[in-house]
Design an enzyme around this catalytic site. Sequence first.
Site, PDB file in Angstrom:
ATOM      1  N   LYS A 137      50.081  25.272  43.040  1.00 25.35           N
ATOM      2  CA  LYS A 137      50.258  26.712  42.875  1.00 25.35           C
ATOM      3  C   LYS A 137      51.330  26.924  41.820  1.00 25.35           C
ATOM      4  O   LYS A 137      52.216  26.077  41.631  1.00 25.35           O
ATOM      5  CB  LYS A 137      50.684  27.370  44.193  1.00 25.35           C
ATOM      6  N   ASP A 170      45.496  34.535  40.455  1.00 23.25           N
ATOM      7  CA  ASP A 170      45.995  34.975  41.763  1.00 23.25           C
ATOM      8  C   ASP A 170      46.488  36.396  41.536  1.00 23.25           C
ATOM      9  O   ASP A 170      46.077  37.051  40.568  1.00 23.25           O
ATOM     10  CB  ASP A 170      47.106  34.038  42.263  1.00 23.25           C
TER      11      ASP A 170
END
Length: 465
Positions: free
Chosen positions: A138, A178
């Site tokens: 991430k 995201d």
Amino acid sequence: MSATTAVLAATDARGYVADVIASLETAHADQPEFLQAAREVLQTLHPVFERHATYRQNKILERLVVPDRMIIFRVAWIDDHEEVQVNTGYRVQFSSSLGPYKGGLRFHPTVNLSVLKFLGFEQIFKNALTDQPIGAGKGGADFDPKGKSDHAVMRFCQAFMTELARHIGSRTDVPAGDIGVGSREVGYLFGYYKKLLNRWTGVLTGKSPYSGGSLLRTEATGYGTVYFAGEMLSASGSGLDGRTAVVSGSGNVAIYATEKLTQLGARVVTLSDSSGFIHDPAGLDAEKIEFVKELKEVRRGRISEYAERFEGVRFVPLSEYEVTGGVWAVPCELALPCATQNELDASAAHRLIEGGVRAVSEGANMPCTIDAAEAFHEAGVLFGPGKAANAGGVAVSSLEMTQNAQRERWTRDQVDERLRAIMHRIFEHCQDAATEYGVPGDYASGANIAGFYKVAEAMEAQGVV
């Protein structure tokens, strides 16, 4: 194993997991989001350690909670006023046991190491559940694209990629979008990566279909969340048709969850953003959904405009949430939290339970607090955890990687068919693991156990690395 031995093994396993949690809490007291995610997973894993002593001997858990590496870098760029701005960029490469690191980039002022470690840790189990050959990572930056011009966003993305390009690749680390990173941002990032390396490769997913992106990627997380909800209801002898649903958020996940729910016969009566929420008792139809798409994806407007556009709709501003109870006080049978982490606490969970909710499917990452999830479990509400329910997005990202590697382009129907099959398998993994380990119907524990088992087996096979 005798009954006494079994009890001792269970007690020992619980103590071991508790010790690992305690050590994390001491070492990372300044990282509340990461600690919450770790507690939620780890406290369900003691039955695994009762059966697999080698996992403990090989320190699988202690190794898994530490990322392979954490990259932090300066992002200096020039805004529209020709002033130098400085942000912090991150990439947390958590686990490559199952494949190249895979996970989104988030651009938002709240981005910090704790948030990205929580997201990366969740990604380990989510990606494992898909059965796709992808690891977990991430990243992102404390940059806010909201209100910025396209040129400003492009300059930031190019500055960000100047450093990130050193650490990613189609066989190493494949980021996606995201919160705050949509098709616009992915396009700018991909274009600059291509320029820097003089190489066309599937290093980012969520690209435009004209740049090698997969059809249905934009819709995948929302669609998958609905498919998982349908699997839970089907296993309990019912379905989505005719259900009243509340959905939070109004980004891609919320919009396309609403679209798929409507297509499957449910009635969605709420959407929200940071300014408040709308309650439309008549439910959103195709025309209203198209309005929200244009509002949010093109004009980047506020959800309050929906109430101004359609009759019979009430807009409740954020300032009135404490009095009204917010979106979760609207009676429903199905709830899909699709906005952000920790948006649904125990108080909100009890409101939903009192309002007749039968199933909750998490579209966002960790939108329910641990107390809220426990309240749903105790009340017998079907609960689909984010690492399972919202895995459709990363699943289609993996399918995009496959299409890029094969130089192929699948039709929308082909991708949707694969997405449905993947979500069905994810549900089966959760259901089977929950049953096997003595917690039937507890899909949250099942997801944690099934995901952990896949990664633990791969880690054991690869040795201490």
